[in-house]
Motif scaffolding. Structure first.
Motif, mmCIF file in Angstrom:
data_model
loop_
_atom_site.group_PDB
_atom_site.id
_atom_site.type_symbol
_atom_site.label_atom_id
_atom_site.label_comp_id
_atom_site.label_asym_id
_atom_site.label_seq_id
_atom_site.Cartn_x
_atom_site.Cartn_y
_atom_site.Cartn_z
ATOM 1 N N LEU A 208 0.827 -1.213 0.000
ATOM 2 C CA LEU A 208 0.000 0.000 0.000
ATOM 3 C C LEU A 208 0.854 1.254 0.000
ATOM 4 N N LEU A 209 2.109 1.136 0.413
ATOM 5 C CA LEU A 209 3.026 2.282 0.437
ATOM 6 C C LEU A 209 3.878 2.370 -0.823
ATOM 7 N N VAL A 210 3.697 1.419 -1.743
ATOM 8 C CA VAL A 210 4.488 1.414 -2.972
ATOM 9 C C VAL A 210 3.867 2.310 -4.040
ATOM 10 N N LYS A 211 2.554 2.157 -4.233
ATOM 11 C CA LYS A 211 1.864 2.967 -5.237
ATOM 12 C C LYS A 211 0.369 2.811 -5.011
ATOM 13 N N GLU A 212 -0.371 3.840 -5.398
ATOM 14 C CA GLU A 212 -1.798 3.839 -5.095
ATOM 15 C C GLU A 212 -2.566 2.718 -5.796
ATOM 16 N N ASP A 213 -2.059 2.208 -6.903
ATOM 17 C CA ASP A 213 -2.793 1.173 -7.637
ATOM 18 C C ASP A 213 -2.615 -0.220 -7.033
ATOM 19 N N MET A 214 -1.782 -0.359 -5.998
ATOM 20 C CA MET A 214 -1.547 -1.673 -5.417
ATOM 21 C C MET A 214 -2.637 -2.081 -4.428
ATOM 22 N N GLY A 215 -3.539 -1.161 -4.063
ATOM 23 C CA GLY A 215 -4.564 -1.473 -3.086
ATOM 24 C C GLY A 215 -5.449 -2.634 -3.501
ATOM 25 N N LEU A 216 -5.866 -2.672 -4.761
ATOM 26 C CA LEU A 216 -6.714 -3.774 -5.228
ATOM 27 C C LEU A 216 -5.948 -5.088 -5.273
ATOM 28 N N THR A 217 -4.664 -5.027 -5.611
ATOM 29 C CA THR A 217 -3.846 -6.243 -5.618
ATOM 30 C C THR A 217 -3.760 -6.829 -4.219
ATOM 31 N N VAL A 218 -3.528 -5.970 -3.224
ATOM 32 C CA VAL A 218 -3.483 -6.430 -1.831
ATOM 33 C C VAL A 218 -4.834 -7.008 -1.428
ATOM 34 N N ALA A 219 -5.914 -6.367 -1.867
ATOM 35 C CA ALA A 219 -7.252 -6.846 -1.511
ATOM 36 C C ALA A 219 -7.515 -8.237 -2.076
ATOM 37 N N VAL A 220 -7.094 -8.501 -3.301
ATOM 38 C CA VAL A 220 -7.296 -9.824 -3.893
ATOM 39 C C VAL A 220 -6.515 -10.879 -3.112
ATOM 40 N N ILE A 221 -5.283 -10.555 -2.732
ATOM 41 C CA ILE A 221 -4.493 -11.496 -1.930
ATOM 42 C C ILE A 221 -5.201 -11.793 -0.611
ATOM 43 N N ALA A 222 -5.704 -10.748 0.045
ATOM 44 C CA ALA A 222 -6.400 -10.936 1.327
ATOM 45 C C ALA A 222 -7.661 -11.775 1.157
ATOM 46 N N LEU A 223 -8.390 -11.572 0.063
ATOM 47 C CA LEU A 223 -9.605 -12.357 -0.171
ATOM 48 C C LEU A 223 -9.275 -13.824 -0.459
ATOM 49 N N LEU A 224 -8.206 -14.070 -1.198
ATOM 50 C CA LEU A 224 -7.794 -15.453 -1.437
ATOM 51 C C LEU A 224 -7.376 -16.126 -0.131
ATOM 52 N N LEU A 237 -10.584 -11.984 9.372
ATOM 53 C CA LEU A 237 -9.386 -11.150 9.346
ATOM 54 C C LEU A 237 -8.956 -10.880 7.900
ATOM 55 N N GLY A 238 -9.060 -11.894 7.045
ATOM 56 C CA GLY A 238 -8.729 -11.696 5.638
ATOM 57 C C GLY A 238 -9.676 -10.727 4.965
ATOM 58 N N ILE A 239 -10.969 -10.874 5.256
ATOM 59 C CA ILE A 239 -11.963 -9.956 4.682
ATOM 60 C C ILE A 239 -11.718 -8.534 5.179
ATOM 61 N N ALA A 240 -11.381 -8.391 6.456
ATOM 62 C CA ALA A 240 -11.101 -7.067 7.005
ATOM 63 C C ALA A 240 -9.870 -6.460 6.349
ATOM 64 N N ALA A 241 -8.841 -7.285 6.099
ATOM 65 C CA ALA A 241 -7.636 -6.775 5.430
ATOM 66 C C ALA A 241 -7.959 -6.325 4.013
ATOM 67 N N ALA A 242 -8.816 -7.067 3.312
ATOM 68 C CA ALA A 242 -9.213 -6.677 1.959
ATOM 69 C C ALA A 242 -9.979 -5.357 1.972
ATOM 70 N N ALA A 243 -10.940 -5.236 2.893
ATOM 71 C CA ALA A 243 -11.713 -3.993 2.988
ATOM 72 C C ALA A 243 -10.819 -2.820 3.366
ATOM 73 N N GLY A 244 -9.884 -3.061 4.291
ATOM 74 C CA GLY A 244 -8.970 -1.998 4.683
ATOM 75 C C GLY A 244 -8.080 -1.554 3.536
ATOM 76 N N SER A 245 -7.641 -2.488 2.712
ATOM 77 C CA SER A 245 -6.795 -2.148 1.561
ATOM 78 C C SER A 245 -7.543 -1.280 0.561
ATOM 79 N N VAL A 246 -8.781 -1.668 0.271
ATOM 80 C CA VAL A 246 -9.592 -0.856 -0.645
ATOM 81 C C VAL A 246 -9.850 0.521 -0.048
ATOM 82 N N GLY A 247 -10.121 0.572 1.262
ATOM 83 C CA GLY A 247 -10.346 1.853 1.915
ATOM 84 C C GLY A 247 -9.125 2.747 1.855
ATOM 85 N N CYS A 248 -7.950 2.166 2.097
ATOM 86 C CA CYS A 248 -6.707 2.955 2.009
ATOM 87 C C CYS A 248 -6.477 3.469 0.593
#
Length: 501
Positions: A208-224, A237-248
């Motif tokens: 999430l600190l690398v570039k703004e477009d990575m949020g969805l990538t992190v969310a997919v990993i968390a959902l998997l 916890l995985g669902i919360a991490a995905a939602a938090g990534s999209v929110g960020c």
């Protein structure tokens, strides 16, 4: 040295799922528990990493020495890192006078390079750092392959990944913040493939600190990870991490970037071709692009084929390939045609995804030793076939190692510009000055007006002329002379002007 699963011969074993073990448990293995210590990588893996580092660094540094690096992007990133190294928020004169880079892309991870740049203030610091980050990303893939398939498979995986066309294209074109995402992606996906779900999410979150477009990538990993966790607290916890990534990501796009950007908006909204509605045709246009537009023009389809070809299309058999979907979608939706093809750095973050999916697919198939050899030979063949086509192929050409005499002339002319001066320069000369001057791009509309010095290469090949064509460049130089600039040096096509009033 960590022994392969089948004794001392080094022949890859049948994956455990051949004997009826569920694929996920087989990938996880007995040492994947929360308190288990993972063995250190054997020496030969570090040798592969060091070899890849030398190859990547040599290519990048040699291109820079030949004046083939660019203002977009090496000089922009160097100016940002230089800002961090001097204790203030990143700005780039290439983007505009005092332009805040946190209003262009959200990449605070660049601050990690500041201590190194403070010691070695040079664009080479960024290029070497990128080579190291990309090379070390091969390590988690090799460790997973070694554990599951043996030494030979791990070696082939490491080399095919490290020499793949997407990585070659990126390291052959300047420096990019995505280099930080590559080892994080590799570690995260390998952890996910082996059932270490918490580790997978923890490795992904820093992206999430690398570039703004990575949020969805992190969310997919968390959902998997949530999907693999089964019912219970770990799934939530995985669902919360995905939602938090999209929110960020939304917070960054809608609040942080507009707050820093002088225009008060996200600079790349128009690239989606539909938003804001008045700028690109509205919702209807976006729907068209999200359907037919994802496969037209044919360049987009060719890129998808190229992404999957190094894995012999087996990556499609693994759910890990879903992590690539956000990047593939935004590239397909973009109005910028440079995002559609295989050039530049746009496929860098996709390489660890498709190779991790390739390995996961081999384990899920329960490949026999003979089949495994065929697949690895095919992957190696694709890698070797594409190697001369992309940047790494230049290392094999004798002409690449011959230095153009104009390079020495360029440095002789540039040395006449004092440190700390404001300068406008030709595209490929900007990175040569970014470490000691306040330099912007000659002919670029947002460049700092009335610089103290202007240096232009009028003899560069026509295809490298940018942003002005040769005629526009001559007119611009004539206008400068008429407005009070005098010629200080003119040698072998290099023209150096200074302001007289």
């Amino acid at each position: 040295m960590h022994a392969p699963p089948t004794g001392t011969t080094g022949t890859p074993a049948l994956p455990p799922q051949q004997s009826g073990t569920p694929p996920r448990a087989a990938a996880q293995g007995p040492a994947a528990g929360p308190s288990a210590r993972r063995p250190a990588p054997p020496w030969w893996m570090w040798s592969v990493v060091c070899g890849l580092f030398l190859v990547h660094a040599t290519l990048s540094l040699r291109l820079h020495e030949q004046l083939l690096s660019n203002s977009f992007d090496l000089a922009i990133f160097e100016q940002g890192v230089r800002s961090y190294a001097h204790g203030h928020l990143p700005v780039s004169e290439v983007k505009g006078p005092g332009f805040p880079l946190l209003g262009d892309h959200f990449s605070p991870v660049l601050a990690l390079l500041a201590p190194f740049y403070r010691l070695w203030p040079s664009p080479r610091t960024l290029l070497v750092a990128q080579a190291a980050l990309v090379a070390v990303s091969a390590l988690p893939l090799m460790r997973w392959a070694h554990k599951a398939l043996g030494t030979a498979a791990a070696l082939v995986f490491g080399l095919c990944y490290g020499l793949s066309w997407g990585i070659a294209s990126a390291v052959g074109f300047d420096f990019h913040e995505w280099a930080f995402a590559v080892p994080l992606l590799a570690c995260s996906l390998c952890a996910l493939g082996q059932g270490r779900l918490r580790a997978a999410v923890l490795w992904a979150l820093p992206m999430l600190l690398v570039k703004e477009d990575m949020g969805l990538t992190v969310a997919v990993i968390a959902l998997l990870a949530a999907r693999s966790a089964g019912p219970g607290r770990r799934r939530w916890l995985g669902i919360a991490a995905a939602a938090g990534s999209v929110g960020c990501m939304l917070l960054t796009l809608l609040v942080v970037l507009p707050a820093f950007n002088p225009a008060g908006s996200y600079a790349y909204t128009a690239d989606l071709g539909g938003f804001p509605p008045g700028a690109g045709g509205g919702i209807g246009r976006l729907l068209e692009k999200a359907t037919v537009g994802l496969v037209t023009p044919e360049t987009k389809v060719a890129t998808l084929v190229m992404l999957l070809a190094p894995t012999l299309f087996l990556a499609l058999r693994s759910p890990l390939v879903l992590v690539a979907v956000p990047t593939v979608l935004w590239r397909g939706l973009s109005e910028d045609s440079s995002h559609w093809g295989t050039g530049f750095h746009y496929s860098l973050t996709l390489m660890p995804i498709v190779f991790a999916a390739f390995l996961d697919a081999l384990l899920r198939r329960g490949t026999t030793p003979a089949g495994l050899r065929r697949y690895l030979a095919g992957a190696a063949g694709v890698c070797l076939m594409l190697l001369p086509v992309y940047s790494l192929g230049q290392l094999l050409r004798p002409a690449f190692w011959k230095t153009d005499p104009r390079v020495a002339v360029a440095h002789r002319v540039l040395d006449r510009i004092p440190d700390g001066a404001t300068v406008q320069a030709s595209n490929h000369l900007v990175p040569q000055l970014a470490d000691r001057t306040s330099v912007s791009l000659f002919g670029w509309g947002d460049s700092r007006p009335d610089p103290q010095w202007v240096v232009v290469d009028t003899a560069v090949s026509p295809q490298l002329h940018w942003p002005l064509d040769p005629m526009q460049e001559l007119v611009a130089l004539s206008d400068l002379r008429a407005s009070g600039y005098r010629t200080v040096a003119e040698e072998n096509g290099f023209v150096l002007l200074t302001r007289t009033r």
